[in-house]
Design an enzyme around this catalytic site. Structure first.
Site, PDB file in Angstrom:
ATOM      1  N   LYS A  40       1.864 -12.085   8.037  1.00  0.00           N
ATOM      2  CA  LYS A  40       0.676 -11.592   7.465  1.00  0.00           C
ATOM      3  C   LYS A  40       0.337 -12.450   6.185  1.00  0.00           C
ATOM      4  CE  LYS A  40      -0.587  -7.507   4.588  1.00  0.00           C
ATOM      5  NZ  LYS A  40      -0.181  -6.390   3.840  1.00  0.00           N
TER       6      LYS A  40
ATOM      7  N   THR B 254       0.761  -1.185   0.085  1.00  0.00           N
ATOM      8  CA  THR B 254       0.071   0.129   0.111  1.00  0.00           C
ATOM      9  C   THR B 254       0.720   1.399  -0.010  1.00  0.00           C
ATOM     10  OG1 THR B 254      -1.569  -1.038   1.330  1.00  0.00           O
ATOM     11  CG2 THR B 254      -1.859   1.268   1.236  1.00  0.00           C
TER      12      THR B 254
ATOM     13  N   TYR C 148       5.500 -12.201   5.027  1.00  0.00           N
ATOM     14  CA  TYR C 148       4.440 -11.664   4.338  1.00  0.00           C
ATOM     15  C   TYR C 148       4.044 -12.851   3.027  1.00  0.00           C
ATOM     16  CZ  TYR C 148       1.722  -8.221   1.234  1.00  0.00           C
ATOM     17  OH  TYR C 148       1.030  -7.522   0.716  1.00  0.00           O
TER      18      TYR C 148
ATOM     19  N   ILE D 107      -3.316  -6.300   9.020  1.00  0.00           N
ATOM     20  CA  ILE D 107      -2.615  -5.090   8.625  1.00  0.00           C
ATOM     21  C   ILE D 107      -3.668  -4.596   7.497  1.00  0.00           C
ATOM     22  CG2 ILE D 107      -0.652  -4.588   7.091  1.00  0.00           C
ATOM     23  CD1 ILE D 107       1.036  -6.711   8.763  1.00  0.00           C
TER      24      ILE D 107
END
Length: 298
Positions: free
Chosen positions: A161, A45, A133, A203
């Site tokens: 995540k 992001t 991740y 997240i």
């Protein structure tokens, strides 16, 4: 270690394409006021993929210093080059951030054993808590629950995540991993089911504009107030859906600009802005949802 609503912070930019540090400061204040649990800087992001190494370091350093220990800071690392990762970690070691989020290696298509040794090697270079991740859609590399569980027993690998969208993995990872291994939802739209299955937080991309709602939702689920959590979730579900209208972070950057949180909606190529139809649909959703987040704090 990390629970609740962790914002995947956008990286505001000026019309010139330069980093807008003044807007970053305003966003940090917004998240402190609205009880965000931690800030993830320069993740997907945050347009990690379009930032130079120097920009990445400057942004993380600025966020860390501006937060002044009022809110934990996690730095995102997205790379397939282990030497570049070590170089970046060396910088983060010096400023002593709260955590690092490291994606699975993209493009190279490693085996599960290769992925295990990749994260094991990285962990030798830092004592900073490390979050794996997993985003197979973006990277083309999927770390399986069995590999995650093995990695959980490495001292400073403290969580994952997961953006695989496979909710059956949550219980598997939780059961076979070390105690207190942190499972963080990587997709806002799955937060309710993910956390009820054993996740400890999210997240969140959406938290850039619904920081209060996101932190409240996580708190309600963690405290097992499921009826209230579901009521809040379904109130903001349309927002979660509209954020999928175009590749992240294009929609959330437009929304932050529309709501006055940042000065421009500038996004670097190869990403482009929303079209007129998408903007019309987005405005319709924002007008429908009554946001409680204190946006006027900046």
């Amino acid at each position: 270690m990390f629970t609740g609503s962790i914002v995947a912070l956008i990286t505001p930019m000026k019309k010139s394409g330069k980093i807008d540090f003044d807007s970053i400061k305003g966003l940090i204040e917004y998240h402190i006021v609205n009880n965000t649990s931690a800030i993830l800087a320069i993740g997907t992001t945050g347009e990690n993929f379009s930032l130079t190494f120097e920009e990445q370091c400057n942004i993380v350093k600025y966020i860390f210093e501006t937060c002044d220990k009022k809110i934990p800071v996690i730095a995102g690392i997205i790379s397939s080059n282990i030497e570049n990762i070590k170089k970046q970690i060396n910088f983060y070691n010096k400023i002593n951030i709260s955590g690092i989020l490291i994606s699975t290696p993209y493009y190279s298509c490693p085996t599960q054993n290769g992925i295990f040794n990749y994260f094991k090697e990285i962990s030798k270079n830092t004592d900073i808590p490390q979050i794996i991740y997993n985003n197979p859609k973006r990277t083309g590399c999927d770390i399986l629950p069995e590999t995650v569980s093995k990695l959980s027993y490495i001292k400073n690998i403290i969580g994952i995540k997961d953006s695989s969208k496979d909710l059956s993995r949550v219980k598997k990872i939780k059961f076979f991993s070390k105690k207190n291994f942190c499972l963080l939802c990587g997709d806002d739209i799955n937060i309710l089911d993910f956390m009820q299955l054993g996740g400890c937080g999210v997240i969140s991309t959406a938290a850039n504009i619904i920081a209060y709602e996101s932190s409240s939702l996580c708190r309600l689920i963690n405290n097992r107030h499921y009826y209230k959590a579901e009521k809040l979730y379904y109130n903001i579900l349309d927002l979660y859906k509209i954020l999928l209208i175009a590749p992240n972070p294009t929609p959330i950057k437009w929304a932050c600009n529309f709501l006055g949180l940042i000065k421009t909606k500038y996004i670097r190529l190869p990403m482009i802005g929303l079209n007129k139809k998408e903007i019309f649909m987005f405005k319709k959703i924002l007008n429908k949802i009554k946001l409680k987040s204190k946006i006027n704090c900046i």
